[in-house]
Structures are given as C-alpha cells and as structure tokens.
Write a protein that holds these residues in place. Structure first.
Motif, PDB file in Angstrom:
ATOM      1  N   GLY A  30       0.735  -1.307   0.028  1.00 18.17           N
ATOM      2  CA  GLY A  30      -0.177   0.081  -0.143  1.00 18.17           C
ATOM      3  C   GLY A  30       0.950   1.282   0.038  1.00 18.17           C
ATOM      4  O   GLY A  30       0.409   2.648   0.197  1.00 18.17           O
ATOM      5  N   TYR A  31       2.167   1.349  -0.220  1.00 19.65           N
ATOM      6  CA  TYR A  31       3.130   2.285  -0.142  1.00 19.65           C
ATOM      7  C   TYR A  31       2.953   3.084  -1.708  1.00 19.65           C
ATOM      8  O   TYR A  31       3.485   4.059  -1.626  1.00 19.65           O
ATOM      9  CB  TYR A  31       4.403   2.072   0.330  1.00 19.65           C
ATOM     10  CG  TYR A  31       4.406   1.645   1.793  1.00 19.65           C
ATOM     11  CD1 TYR A  31       4.442   2.910   2.667  1.00 19.65           C
ATOM     12  CD2 TYR A  31       4.465   0.441   2.289  1.00 19.65           C
ATOM     13  CE1 TYR A  31       4.219   2.436   4.186  1.00 19.65           C
ATOM     14  CE2 TYR A  31       4.568   0.082   3.576  1.00 19.65           C
ATOM     15  CZ  TYR A  31       4.358   1.391   4.602  1.00 19.65           C
ATOM     16  OH  TYR A  31       4.207   0.853   5.922  1.00 19.65           O
ATOM     17  N   LEU A  32       2.824   2.318  -2.545  1.00 20.15           N
ATOM     18  CA  LEU A  32       2.495   2.604  -3.942  1.00 20.15           C
ATOM     19  C   LEU A  32       1.284   2.310  -4.363  1.00 20.15           C
ATOM     20  O   LEU A  32       0.704   1.353  -3.857  1.00 20.15           O
ATOM     21  CB  LEU A  32       3.716   2.245  -4.976  1.00 20.15           C
ATOM     22  CG  LEU A  32       4.989   2.602  -4.597  1.00 20.15           C
ATOM     23  CD1 LEU A  32       6.029   1.995  -5.651  1.00 20.15           C
ATOM     24  CD2 LEU A  32       5.155   4.177  -4.635  1.00 20.15           C
ATOM     25  N   GLU A  33       0.639   2.921  -5.593  1.00 17.10           N
ATOM     26  CA  GLU A  33      -0.580   2.504  -6.342  1.00 17.10           C
ATOM     27  C   GLU A  33      -0.182   2.644  -7.735  1.00 17.10           C
ATOM     28  O   GLU A  33       0.695   3.736  -8.126  1.00 17.10           O
ATOM     29  CB  GLU A  33      -1.799   3.350  -5.778  1.00 17.10           C
ATOM     30  CG  GLU A  33      -1.705   4.846  -6.065  1.00 17.10           C
ATOM     31  CD  GLU A  33      -2.762   5.445  -5.465  1.00 17.10           C
ATOM     32  OE1 GLU A  33      -3.155   4.987  -4.339  1.00 17.10           O
ATOM     33  OE2 GLU A  33      -3.180   6.488  -5.887  1.00 17.10           O
ATOM     34  N   ARG A  90       2.422   5.830  -8.218  1.00 17.34           N
ATOM     35  CA  ARG A  90       2.361   6.889  -7.662  1.00 17.34           C
ATOM     36  C   ARG A  90       2.470   6.632  -6.179  1.00 17.34           C
ATOM     37  O   ARG A  90       2.246   5.445  -5.897  1.00 17.34           O
ATOM     38  CB  ARG A  90       1.293   7.655  -7.931  1.00 17.34           C
ATOM     39  CG  ARG A  90       0.033   7.038  -7.986  1.00 17.34           C
ATOM     40  CD  ARG A  90      -1.089   7.904  -8.765  1.00 17.34           C
ATOM     41  NE  ARG A  90      -2.383   7.200  -8.829  1.00 17.34           N
ATOM     42  CZ  ARG A  90      -3.130   7.441  -9.768  1.00 17.34           C
ATOM     43  NH1 ARG A  90      -3.147   8.402 -10.628  1.00 17.34           N
ATOM     44  NH2 ARG A  90      -4.308   6.567  -9.770  1.00 17.34           N
ATOM     45  N   ILE A  91       2.495   7.629  -5.200  1.00 16.75           N
ATOM     46  CA  ILE A  91       2.367   7.294  -3.795  1.00 16.75           C
ATOM     47  C   ILE A  91       1.012   6.853  -3.265  1.00 16.75           C
ATOM     48  O   ILE A  91      -0.122   7.305  -3.991  1.00 16.75           O
ATOM     49  CB  ILE A  91       2.591   8.518  -2.941  1.00 16.75           C
ATOM     50  CG1 ILE A  91       4.039   8.988  -3.539  1.00 16.75           C
ATOM     51  CG2 ILE A  91       2.482   8.480  -1.749  1.00 16.75           C
ATOM     52  CD1 ILE A  91       5.192   8.169  -2.740  1.00 16.75           C
ATOM     53  N   GLY A  92       1.167   5.878  -2.554  1.00 20.05           N
ATOM     54  CA  GLY A  92      -0.053   5.044  -2.169  1.00 20.05           C
ATOM     55  C   GLY A  92      -0.644   5.580  -0.708  1.00 20.05           C
ATOM     56  O   GLY A  92      -0.189   6.330  -0.084  1.00 20.05           O
ATOM     57  N   TYR A  93      -1.688   5.077  -0.347  1.00 24.26           N
ATOM     58  CA  TYR A  93      -2.516   5.401   0.881  1.00 24.26           C
ATOM     59  C   TYR A  93      -1.687   5.150   2.023  1.00 24.26           C
ATOM     60  O   TYR A  93      -2.086   5.777   3.321  1.00 24.26           O
ATOM     61  CB  TYR A  93      -3.992   4.712   1.050  1.00 24.26           C
ATOM     62  CG  TYR A  93      -3.935   3.208   1.322  1.00 24.26           C
ATOM     63  CD1 TYR A  93      -4.011   2.921   2.366  1.00 24.26           C
ATOM     64  CD2 TYR A  93      -3.451   1.978   0.252  1.00 24.26           C
ATOM     65  CE1 TYR A  93      -4.050   1.707   2.953  1.00 24.26           C
ATOM     66  CE2 TYR A  93      -3.414   0.997   0.693  1.00 24.26           C
ATOM     67  CZ  TYR A  93      -3.583   0.537   2.114  1.00 24.26           C
ATOM     68  OH  TYR A  93      -3.683  -0.650   2.493  1.00 24.26           O
ATOM     69  N   LYS A  94      -1.025   4.115   2.028  1.00 25.35           N
ATOM     70  CA  LYS A  94      -0.281   3.833   3.450  1.00 25.35           C
ATOM     71  C   LYS A  94       0.533   4.910   3.734  1.00 25.35           C
ATOM     72  O   LYS A  94       0.558   5.191   5.167  1.00 25.35           O
ATOM     73  CB  LYS A  94       0.560   2.615   3.249  1.00 25.35           C
ATOM     74  CG  LYS A  94       1.019   2.198   4.588  1.00 25.35           C
ATOM     75  CD  LYS A  94       0.018   1.414   5.525  1.00 25.35           C
ATOM     76  CE  LYS A  94      -0.615   0.204   4.818  1.00 25.35           C
ATOM     77  NZ  LYS A  94       0.233  -0.759   4.698  1.00 25.35           N
ATOM     78  N   LEU A  95       1.197   5.666   3.096  1.00 28.91           N
ATOM     79  CA  LEU A  95       2.077   6.953   3.704  1.00 28.91           C
ATOM     80  C   LEU A  95       1.054   7.997   4.217  1.00 28.91           C
ATOM     81  O   LEU A  95       1.305   8.644   5.154  1.00 28.91           O
ATOM     82  CB  LEU A  95       2.740   7.584   2.474  1.00 28.91           C
ATOM     83  CG  LEU A  95       3.921   6.664   1.695  1.00 28.91           C
ATOM     84  CD1 LEU A  95       4.640   7.502   1.002  1.00 28.91           C
ATOM     85  CD2 LEU A  95       5.126   6.562   3.098  1.00 28.91           C
ATOM     86  N   PHE A  96      -0.122   8.138   3.520  1.00 30.09           N
ATOM     87  CA  PHE A  96      -1.192   9.029   4.366  1.00 30.09           C
ATOM     88  C   PHE A  96      -1.388   8.407   5.835  1.00 30.09           C
ATOM     89  O   PHE A  96      -1.183   9.342   6.713  1.00 30.09           O
ATOM     90  CB  PHE A  96      -2.417   9.083   3.474  1.00 30.09           C
ATOM     91  CG  PHE A  96      -3.524   9.881   4.461  1.00 30.09           C
ATOM     92  CD1 PHE A  96      -3.519  11.323   4.492  1.00 30.09           C
ATOM     93  CD2 PHE A  96      -4.640   9.009   5.106  1.00 30.09           C
ATOM     94  CE1 PHE A  96      -4.537  11.983   4.799  1.00 30.09           C
ATOM     95  CE2 PHE A  96      -5.482   9.657   5.986  1.00 30.09           C
ATOM     96  CZ  PHE A  96      -5.375  11.175   5.835  1.00 30.09           C
TER      97      PHE A  96
END
Length: 254
Positions: A55-58, A67-73
């Motif tokens: 989930g760190y990228l999507e 691109r950046i994924g939801y886990k970083l949020f």
C-alpha cells in the motif's frame, strides 16, 4: 555480513524511490524509476511490487504508472499531527454510535478506490460492517463521491476515461455523465449519498474531513439499513455527519 549489507542496500533503494516522488512528478513507470535511480530493472520491479502490495505505492488503470499510495497518508496522519485523526475519529464515532447505534466509518482515497481505515460498528443485528482495507470503487460510495466532487474535470477524466462505469449493484451509477451530474449536487450540498449502490438495502451519508488548506484528506460516513430509516432518523444522521466533519477538520487540522 553480506546478507546484512544487502538488506541495507534494499532499504536505501526503497527510500530512493520515495524521494523520487518529491521532485514534483506525480507518477513514474518502471523504466523511468530504474533510469532515474540507476537501478537494474529486475530488482526495481521486485521492490515496486512489494511496495505496491503493502500500500505504499499504487498504480493507474494501465497498471504501469506508479504513484504514492494510501499507506503513507496513514503514517503521516499518525505522526505529523499533534492529534491523531484515528483517535479523534473513534471519539466522534463513539458519540454517534451511542446516539444512533448505526455504523460509522472513516475512509481515504487510493486512486479510483476507497480504503476504510476506521470503523465503529452498530450493535444491532441487522447492520452494515465494512472491513478495514476494503476497496470499493469511489463512484459507488458516499465517501468516494466526496473525494471525486473536489477533483478537477481533468482528474476525473483520468480516473474514468470511458463513459461506462463499473456497477456493483443495479443502483450504482453506470455512466460518467450521470456521475458528473451527481458530483455537482455533492459540491453544492457538501454531502455524498450512497443509496444502495454498494450494498443493496443499505444507504450511506458522508462528508469531508478537510486539512488546513481545505483539501479533502478523509471522509466520515454513517451507514444504515433502509428498513430502519425514518424521517426523524435521517435528519439526525445529517446533523451528526455535518458535526463530525466540522469537528474532525477543526481538531486534527485546524
């Protein structure tokens, strides 16, 4: 020692990939990432797939642009704010559940899908129970429509390049034209609705959580089986969702 060195090197490469996205470009494909970071395509592919799975990228609909994924949020939310969105959500959700005894959810956007990251489940026998990590399409959810309503026409067309949309139930919006019309209503009222579009017989009301720059970072929603809806309860649900939206935005990001 060689194995330990390899682990450090892999960690450095993962961090290099993250740092690549700080340069202003929203997405990269495998070849671009490999060339920019001077990494072998084979090992780059393995790293990207692992980051994608966690989930760190999507990826976009083509499956090629990363691109950046939801886990970083989720990590950013936890540590960049003096007050955690998750903690504040559960405090608000407890009050809503005590009064209404209906399911309350917190969700974020990941590409064209919704991710549930928090939930307070109704104790009633007949209830809606979304699972954290569940990823329904944005256009079929009340929370998803909140995110979509705050996107530009260009961003929407990138997510939905064709007229036909995926239908989850017979109530799900099935065309881009219908969706755009619905999003105009969401913009004007500040509330998103899901009238049996994800689960037959379940309605949902959602509102945005805004950061300090008035960007939508999350959405809070209340779900209720149709058989329990009355005019009085429907009114109370709207009161709560508006209060919850305002309270979370103010306490976490104000």
């Amino acid at each position: 020692m060689e194995q330990q060195s390899h682990k450090v090197k892999s960690a450095d490469r993962v961090l290099d990939i993250f740092e690549l996205f700080t340069g202003g470009t929203e997405s990269y494909n495998l070849t671009e990432i490999s060339k920019n970071l001077n990494m072998p395509p084979s090992s780059t592919y393995l790293l990207l797939q692992n980051m994608l799975k966690r989930g760190y990228l999507e990826v976009d609909k083509s499956g090629k642009q990363f691109r950046i994924g939801y886990k970083l949020f989720m990590i950013q939310n936890r540590y960049s704010q003096g007050t955690s969105l998750s903690e504040e959500f559960y405090q608000v959700a407890e009050k809503i559940a005590f009064d209404l005894n209906e399911t309350v959810s917190l969700a974020i956007r990941s590409g064209s899908q919704l991710h549930y990251i928090g939930e307070k489940i109704s104790t009633q026998g007949l209830r809606y129970t979304p699972n954290q990590g569940e990823t329904p399409p944005l256009h079929a959810t009340a929370s998803g429509k909140i995110f979509l309503a705050h996107m530009t026409k260009e961003e929407l067309l990138e997510l939905y390049p064709t007229e036909q949309l995926e239908k989850i139930t017979d109530k799900t919006i099935g065309t881009l034209t219908e969706l755009l019309e619905e999003l105009e209503k969401v913009k004007s009222r500040g509330i998103g609705y899901n009238m049996g579009e994800t689960v037959t017989g379940v309605h949902c009301v959602a509102a945005a959580v805004f950061d300090a720059e008035q960007k939508v970072v999350a959405s809070i929603s209340i779900s209720i089986p149709v058989v329990r809806i009355t005019d009085e309860l429907w009114s109370r649900i709207h009161d709560w969702i508006e209060r919850a939206s305002s309270e979370l935005s103010r306490k976490v990001y104000g």
